[in-house]
Design a protein around this motif. Structure first.
Motif, mmCIF file in Angstrom:
data_model
loop_
_atom_site.group_PDB
_atom_site.id
_atom_site.type_symbol
_atom_site.label_atom_id
_atom_site.label_comp_id
_atom_site.label_asym_id
_atom_site.label_seq_id
_atom_site.Cartn_x
_atom_site.Cartn_y
_atom_site.Cartn_z
ATOM 1 N N UNK A 1 12.338 -4.049 11.859
ATOM 2 C CA UNK A 1 12.876 -3.131 10.864
ATOM 3 C C UNK A 1 12.124 -1.802 10.898
ATOM 4 N N UNK A 2 12.891 -0.726 10.778
ATOM 5 C CA UNK A 2 12.314 0.607 10.589
ATOM 6 C C UNK A 2 12.604 0.999 9.144
ATOM 7 N N UNK A 3 11.564 1.324 8.384
ATOM 8 C CA UNK A 3 11.720 1.538 6.947
ATOM 9 C C UNK A 3 11.173 2.901 6.508
ATOM 10 N N UNK A 4 11.904 3.558 5.597
ATOM 11 C CA UNK A 4 11.456 4.795 4.958
ATOM 12 C C UNK A 4 11.327 4.530 3.457
ATOM 13 N N UNK B 1 0.839 -1.212 0.000
ATOM 14 C CA UNK B 1 0.000 0.000 0.000
ATOM 15 C C UNK B 1 0.865 1.250 0.000
ATOM 16 N N UNK B 2 1.946 1.235 0.789
ATOM 17 C CA UNK B 2 2.844 2.389 0.860
ATOM 18 C C UNK B 2 3.587 2.613 -0.462
ATOM 19 N N UNK B 3 3.938 1.532 -1.143
ATOM 20 C CA UNK B 3 4.573 1.665 -2.459
ATOM 21 C C UNK B 3 3.661 2.418 -3.425
ATOM 22 N N UNK B 4 2.382 2.052 -3.442
ATOM 23 C CA UNK B 4 1.414 2.728 -4.320
ATOM 24 C C UNK B 4 1.221 4.185 -3.876
ATOM 25 N N UNK B 5 1.214 4.404 -2.559
ATOM 26 C CA UNK B 5 0.946 5.741 -2.026
ATOM 27 C C UNK B 5 2.035 6.738 -2.429
ATOM 28 N N UNK B 6 3.305 6.334 -2.306
ATOM 29 C CA UNK B 6 4.393 7.271 -2.613
ATOM 30 C C UNK B 6 4.478 7.579 -4.100
ATOM 31 N N UNK B 7 3.946 6.682 -4.942
ATOM 32 C CA UNK B 7 3.933 6.961 -6.385
ATOM 33 C C UNK B 7 2.984 8.112 -6.725
ATOM 34 N N UNK B 8 1.896 8.190 -6.000
ATOM 35 C CA UNK B 8 0.861 9.193 -6.306
ATOM 36 C C UNK B 8 1.022 10.481 -5.511
ATOM 37 N N UNK B 9 1.871 10.477 -4.510
ATOM 38 C CA UNK B 9 2.111 11.685 -3.705
ATOM 39 C C UNK B 9 3.609 11.936 -3.618
ATOM 40 N N UNK B 10 3.967 13.101 -3.138
ATOM 41 C CA UNK B 10 5.389 13.432 -2.989
ATOM 42 C C UNK B 10 5.827 13.279 -1.534
ATOM 43 N N UNK B 11 5.066 12.536 -0.776
ATOM 44 C CA UNK B 11 5.374 12.373 0.643
ATOM 45 C C UNK B 11 6.313 11.204 0.878
ATOM 46 N N UNK B 12 6.941 11.239 2.036
ATOM 47 C CA UNK B 12 7.809 10.137 2.474
ATOM 48 C C UNK B 12 7.062 9.320 3.516
ATOM 49 N N UNK B 13 7.112 8.017 3.413
ATOM 50 C CA UNK B 13 6.380 7.134 4.323
ATOM 51 C C UNK B 13 7.365 6.428 5.242
ATOM 52 N N UNK B 14 7.026 6.402 6.504
ATOM 53 C CA UNK B 14 7.829 5.673 7.498
ATOM 54 C C UNK B 14 6.941 4.650 8.183
ATOM 55 N N UNK B 15 7.429 3.435 8.357
ATOM 56 C CA UNK B 15 6.657 2.426 9.081
ATOM 57 C C UNK B 15 7.602 1.368 9.644
ATOM 58 N N UNK B 16 7.075 0.563 10.560
ATOM 59 C CA UNK B 16 7.851 -0.490 11.211
ATOM 60 C C UNK B 16 7.246 -1.849 10.875
#
Length: 785
Positions: A233-236, A205-220
């Motif tokens: 793992x901590x991922x950006x 879901x985050x992969x699709x989200x960053x394609x459509x927005x210019x935001x950076x996603x962080x999650x664990x």
């Protein structure tokens, strides 16, 4: 010196504004408070002055709280805001927080404790937010440097080229995933390592989200490495766009935070153990207080009774020895309990009006006998320039002075002990006072001066053996001074004496102040007990006998019940005027008995009850009062204090009975429409404040109701809604349940059926209730004149 907060209250209801101001003043928060009654005035104030905190009414005539908050944020004003509303709506609360509010508090929780907690939470949250913004800015500025730092920190990275699906994984990525054959690495391999399906779904879901927005996603998330090791793992993830602003590459970093997670788990476990230890400690101290104070009540009480009988010199010496030993033991118990409160951050301070000279005189008077017995001069001098009428905590000041003067007397064998009070700084509203306690005692060695304020520490082992004590007195004294923004110091020379000094800042009070209740100590003759029927409910035989002896001394017989069940039988058969109730008893304890009396005993439900408890804590006192008791007395109790409390509670009950009779004679209604219980609890019995609230209602309500009736008749729903909203808090504060119910119905009808007949009828009903309530309050206010 403690920080003075600048607080702005924005509320269209003046009664609410007064309530806020009072709660803040009594909460222990030191603040300068301004009030405005519209959003427009609020904006002007915020632009012209810098505030530390804003209380914002959710519903105002010219705007709503969310819109107002957005407006000040658009002006780059970051002052923390606490939303206040007359209804505890979770939806409103979530809207407020999501809109950038620091906290949310219903008007029903505007007690000093509630306001204090909300203010502290808001300030803490705001400081955290400011810190976060500073950190984010620093991260942005140093982004290039951080890239190099990540290499040193062994943070893995990966890339996906969206034009040809080529992937790149850094060396550290392979190390984290424990991959030796780098040829097997791919996006599919990456996905296969996710331990949890939900984590994998979130990643995609985050992969699709960053394609459509210019935001950076962080999650664990967690992974299972090639060798079967589970890691956290901590991922950006971030997407880069090409020259045409089209997504071209997804970048990601991963960091193994398994060690951090383990540390967090250990800290959480340690925190839970520490919290359990605090609970066990508090329970132990409470039980210890009860178990020691119960027999001490008997020992001290009987010693006082013996003192009043005919004794020879030897017997007098024995009784005096018992009294001194008992007093020393009580000092030790009180020191331990105070030390525990300070350690648990539960020590509270009052902001009340008091007389400096009377406070000092009462302390000197208390210690005068001790000085006389040791043939030491006990002197004091207060600079005549000092304002006598102050605002602060006279009880804590007395405790500090008793500790320091008592110590000076204890360690002085000849000469004098003197208290000198001077003014070191003064403004129009405050004064900084210096208190110096000078003695000609044994003094303190220079190598011990710095350690005497430490817990359980005295100047030497010889001092402990010769003079006794817990070693906590000076620790408690230092904390009491520092918690009020002061500082304590000492100068001393062996065999010459010592000088302890501390400074505190007090606000100046207006002339003609009302003294705080603790400072009044009138001795009342026991004659008023002649026709009074008293029931003592107490399971301890020693304390039963003591009470019987005390009342015999006053020429009065009392009834005794050894437990709650027997007390109920006696109350059913006899019309008692007052009950003295022990809290900790078998079968039915004092709390259960008080609740039973208040709920099940009909016309006898209003009997005044004074709690007698060996648990000498603020929480125990609050618990007793919250459970229907009229007053509280800690064992061992002073006989004169008991007599005073009997007199006051019997007098108050008589006034209440007279009030009830007057209302009946007026034949206003078969049902009482006003209940001042909440107002009395909220104001802590401050009759001036109670009278002020009733007066405001009597002055404002007729005009308000006239507007409400007119707008109701003309179907002017905007004005009707505003005026009904204004009235709501006043009805709640004065315990007008019927009126509050009408308001709730009217507000609901305005929303769902604005032109319906039910709304019109409820407004007419509300008017009738308010008119009857006005008559009730006109009678009630006479009691406070």
């Amino acid at each position: 010196m403690a920080q003075v907060l600048r607080i702005l209250i924005i509320d269209d209801d003046k009664i609410d504004a007064i309530t806020f101001t009072r709660s803040i003043a009594q909460s222990g928060i030191i603040a300068e408070v301004d009030s405005v009654f519209s959003a427009k005035d609020g904006i002007e104030k915020i632009i012209s002055l810098e505030y530390d905190l804003i209380f914002l009414d959710y519903m105002m005539p010219d705007t709503d709280g969310i819109s107002f908050l957005k407006k000040i944020r658009d002006l780059d004003i970051e002052t923390p805001v606490i939303f206040v509303t007359s209804q505890g709506d979770e939806k409103i609360a979530s809207q407020a927080i999501l809109s950038g509010a620091s906290d949310y508090i219903p008007k029903t929780l505007l007690t000093p404790d509630g306001v204090s907690q909300s203010i502290r939470n808001a300030i803490k949250s705001h400081e955290s937010l400011k810190l976060r913004k500073v950190t984010e800015l620093a991260l942005k500025v140093n982004s290039n440097r951080l890239l190099e730092a990540q290499k040193l920190a062994k943070i893995g990275s990966w890339e996906i080229n969206l034009s040809n699906n080529e992937v790149y994984f850094s060396d550290e990525f392979f190390a984290i995933f424990e991959v030796e054959n780098q040829k097997i690495a791919s996006v599919d391999f990456f996905k296969s390592c996710f331990t949890d399906d939900e984590d994998l779904a979130l990643f995609e879901t985050n992969l699709k989200h960053v394609k459509t927005t210019k935001t950076e996603v962080q999650f664990h998330h967690s992974i299972t490495s090639k060798k079967g090791t589970v890691k956290y793992i901590k991922q950006f993830i971030k997407c880069l766009n090409d020259d045409r602003d089209k997504p071209c590459k997804i970048l990601g970093t991963i960091q193994d935070i398994s060690e951090q997670k383990r540390t967090e788990a250990e800290l959480i476990k340690a925190k839970e153990l520490a919290e359990k230890a605090v609970v066990v400690k508090e329970q132990f101290l409470t039980n210890m207080s009860h178990e020691i104070r119960t027999p001490m009540n008997g020992i001290i009480g009987f010693a006082k009774i013996l003192e009043g009988t005919k004794l020879d010199n030897s017997q007098k010496q024995s009784v005096e020895a018992i009294k001194k030993a008992s007093q020393n033991l009580m000092f030790i118990i009180n020191d331990i309990l105070d030390f525990s409160k300070i350690e648990a951050d539960k020590m509270t301070f009052e902001e009340v009006k008091f007389s400096l000279s009377k406070t000092v005189s009462s302390v000197i008077e208390l210690l005068a006998q001790n000085a006389k017995e040791k043939k030491i001069k006990l002197l004091y001098d207060i600079d005549s320039k000092i304002t006598d009428n102050l605002i602060g905590d006279p009880t804590k000041l007395s405790q500090i002075l008793v500790n320091l003067l008592g110590n000076a007397l204890k360690f002085t064998e000849k000469g004098f002990v003197e208290l000198v009070v001077t003014e070191v700084q003064e403004t129009a509203s405050e004064c900084k006072l210096k208190f110096s306690i000078i003695d000609t005692g044994i003094g303190i060695p220079s190598d011990k001066v710095n350690s005497i304020f430490e817990s359980f520490n005295q100047a030497s082992n010889e001092t402990t053996r010769k003079y006794g004590g817990t070693g906590l007195g000076l620790t408690i004294t230092r904390n009491l001074v520092e918690l009020q923004g002061g500082k304590i110091s000492v100068e001393s020379a062996v065999s010459k004496g010592s000088e302890f000094s501390f400074s505190l800042v007090y606000k100046k009070a207006e002339k003609g102040i009302t003294m705080s209740p603790q400072l009044t100590n009138k001795t009342i003759a026991p004659d008023f007990l002649k026709e009074v029927k008293i029931l003592l409910v107490e399971d301890n035989e020693l304390n039963q006998l003591l009470a019987i002896k005390v009342f015999e001394k006053w020429g009065k017989e009392i009834d005794v019940a050894e437990n709650g069940k027997k007390a109920i039988e006696k109350i059913e058969k006899t019309a008692y005027d007052i009950i003295l109730l022990d809290i900790q008893m078998p079968e039915m304890d004092g709390i259960e008995l008080a609740n039973y009396i208040r709920s099940n005993m009909g016309e006898k439900a209003g009997i005044p009850i004074i709690a007698l408890t060996a648990h000498a804590t603020v929480e125990e006192e609050r618990k007793c009062l919250e459970n229907g008791m009229n007053d509280y007395l800690s064992k061992p109790y002073d006989f004169d204090v008991l007599l005073n409390k009997l007199y006051l509670n019997l007098k108050v009950n008589k006034v209440n009975m007279t009030h009830s009779s007057v209302v009946q004679k007026e034949e206003l209604t078969a049902e009482k429409l006003v209940d001042l219980k909440y107002l009395k609890e909220f104001s802590e019995g401050d009759e001036t404040f109670i009278k002020e609230m009733i007066t405001l209602f009597l002055e404002n309500t007729p005009e308000t109701m006239e507007i409400i009736l007119k707008s109701n008749e003309n179907n002017d729903l905007i004005i009707l809604k505003e005026e009904i909203h204004k009235l709501k808090s006043s009805l709640s504060l004065l315990g007008m349940v019927k009126g509050s119910q009408c308001v709730d119905i009217i507000e609901k009808e305005i929303e769902i059926n604005p032109l319906g007949q039910k709304r019109i009828e409820e407004v007419i009903k509300l008017n009738a209730i308010c008119q009857l309530a006005i008559k009730e309050l006109q009678v009630a206010i006479e009691l406070y004149s």
